[in-house]
Design an enzyme around this catalytic site. Structure first.
Site, PDB file in Angstrom:
ATOM      1  N   GLY A 164      14.216  -0.600 -12.014  1.00 35.46           N
ATOM      2  CA  GLY A 164      14.855   0.718 -12.031  1.00 35.46           C
ATOM      3  C   GLY A 164      14.414   1.612 -13.174  1.00 35.46           C
ATOM      4  O   GLY A 164      15.139   2.537 -13.559  1.00 35.46           O
ATOM      5  N   SER A 165      13.233   1.373 -13.737  1.00 35.35           N
ATOM      6  CA  SER A 165      12.784   2.252 -14.840  1.00 35.35           C
ATOM      7  C   SER A 165      12.549   3.672 -14.329  1.00 35.35           C
ATOM      8  O   SER A 165      12.829   4.641 -15.026  1.00 35.35           O
ATOM      9  CB  SER A 165      11.519   1.700 -15.504  1.00 35.35           C
ATOM     10  OG  SER A 165      10.415   1.749 -14.624  1.00 35.35           O
ATOM     11  N   LEU A 167      12.031  -1.286   4.487  1.00 36.89           N
ATOM     12  CA  LEU A 167      11.758  -0.122   5.330  1.00 36.89           C
ATOM     13  C   LEU A 167      13.084   0.611   5.566  1.00 36.89           C
ATOM     14  O   LEU A 167      14.109  -0.044   5.824  1.00 36.89           O
ATOM     15  CB  LEU A 167      11.207  -0.640   6.669  1.00 36.89           C
ATOM     16  CG  LEU A 167      10.327   0.272   7.505  1.00 36.89           C
ATOM     17  CD1 LEU A 167       9.163   0.799   6.687  1.00 36.89           C
ATOM     18  CD2 LEU A 167       9.827  -0.485   8.729  1.00 36.89           C
ATOM     19  N   ASN A 176       9.396   8.864  -1.485  1.00 34.80           N
ATOM     20  CA  ASN A 176       9.067   7.567  -2.061  1.00 34.80           C
ATOM     21  C   ASN A 176       7.904   7.742  -3.023  1.00 34.80           C
ATOM     22  O   ASN A 176       7.088   8.659  -2.873  1.00 34.80           O
ATOM     23  CB  ASN A 176       8.658   6.590  -0.947  1.00 34.80           C
ATOM     24  CG  ASN A 176       8.289   5.210  -1.504  1.00 34.80           C
ATOM     25  OD1 ASN A 176       9.019   4.636  -2.284  1.00 34.80           O
ATOM     26  ND2 ASN A 176       7.120   4.716  -1.106  1.00 34.80           N
ATOM     27  N   HIS A 183       4.640   5.656  -4.564  1.00 30.40           N
ATOM     28  CA  HIS A 183       3.823   4.455  -4.372  1.00 30.40           C
ATOM     29  C   HIS A 183       2.806   4.386  -5.503  1.00 30.40           C
ATOM     30  O   HIS A 183       2.172   5.408  -5.817  1.00 30.40           O
ATOM     31  CB  HIS A 183       3.118   4.505  -3.005  1.00 30.40           C
ATOM     32  CG  HIS A 183       2.333   3.275  -2.722  1.00 30.40           C
ATOM     33  ND1 HIS A 183       2.926   2.075  -2.378  1.00 30.40           N
ATOM     34  CD2 HIS A 183       0.998   3.041  -2.770  1.00 30.40           C
ATOM     35  CE1 HIS A 183       1.984   1.161  -2.215  1.00 30.40           C
ATOM     36  NE2 HIS A 183       0.816   1.715  -2.450  1.00 30.40           N
ATOM     37  N   ASP A 225       4.964   3.732   3.798  1.00 24.42           N
ATOM     38  CA  ASP A 225       3.944   4.501   3.054  1.00 24.42           C
ATOM     39  C   ASP A 225       3.107   5.437   3.923  1.00 24.42           C
ATOM     40  O   ASP A 225       1.962   5.726   3.590  1.00 24.42           O
ATOM     41  CB  ASP A 225       2.992   3.529   2.324  1.00 24.42           C
ATOM     42  CG  ASP A 225       3.749   2.663   1.329  1.00 24.42           C
ATOM     43  OD1 ASP A 225       3.313   1.522   1.117  1.00 24.42           O
ATOM     44  OD2 ASP A 225       4.781   3.130   0.806  1.00 24.42           O
TER      45      ASP A 225
END
Ligand code: GRF
Length: 190
Positions: free
Chosen positions: A12-13, A87, A102, A104, A145
């Site tokens: 969770g950084s 997902l 999101n 990635h 993604d």
């Protein structure tokens, strides 16, 4: 005031970085953290910032009467996946069109898809002899993604780089860019 829910599965950084970056934002607030791992460190970070956390399992995520209902009850406007490894179910992606993003840790469309997360990504990039890597922030649809790309930033890879040193460079890009890209993306929703 736009309300964000952050979904995370691990440390969770990025979640903490977003929470602190939005702390004084007059238009956007981090309402809650949703997590699928009961002992994930992101839950400690939620406690530290007094942000409500919802822990769920796969059945609950996929039950529209559960997590989707909780998102609606909390009047969530926008969802941020920050190290969330499952997902998102179609019931949620269709309920939040262009309202789920999101991040990635690679330059999609390469080095993405199911199972490509964390150090595995950096190992694959280095093994392929790439000279650059970076981050991709994209809208989320029902495939891993594959949503439309919103933002990318890159970093150089030198021969001495290991998956760990590359991960550090990529994390630095994440912390630098994820908050402002979220703010800019939400501002377009008005
Ligand atoms: C980050 O590298 C992000 O790109 C990927 O998962 C990792 C999450 O790290 N999606 P953290 O949990 O935010 O520290």
């Amino acid at each position: 005031m736009k309300k964000i829910a952050i979904f995370a599965s691990g440390s969770g950084s990025n979640a903490e970085n977003i929470i602190t970056a939005l702390a004084n934002n007059p238009d956007i607030t981090v309402d809650s953290i949703f997590c699928n791992v009961p002992d994930a460190y992101v839950l400690e970070r939620a406690k530290k910032f007094h942000i409500p956390a919802v822990v769920f399992n796969r059945k609950e995520l996929n039950d529209p009467a559960n997590i989707l209902h909780q998102l609606r009850e909390r009047q969530i406007d926008f969802i941020v996946l920050a190290g969330f490894l499952w997902l998102m179910p179609p019931a949620i992606t269709t309920a939040y069109p262009n309202r789920i993003v999101n991040i990635h840790p690679a330059l999609l469309p390469a080095y993405g898809g199911k199972g490509m997360y964390g150090s595995r990504v950096h190992e694959a990039v280095i093994a392929a002899g790439e000279k650059k890597s970076g981050i991709t922030i994209h809208y989320v649809n029902e495939h891993y993604d594959e949503g439309n790309i919103i933002f990318q930033a890159s970093c150089d890879i030198i021969p001495e780089d290991t998956p760990d040193t590359l991960a550090q460079k990529v994390h630095a890009l994440e912390y630098e860019h994820f908050p402002h890209v979220i703010i800019e993306t939400i501002s377009k929703l008005r």
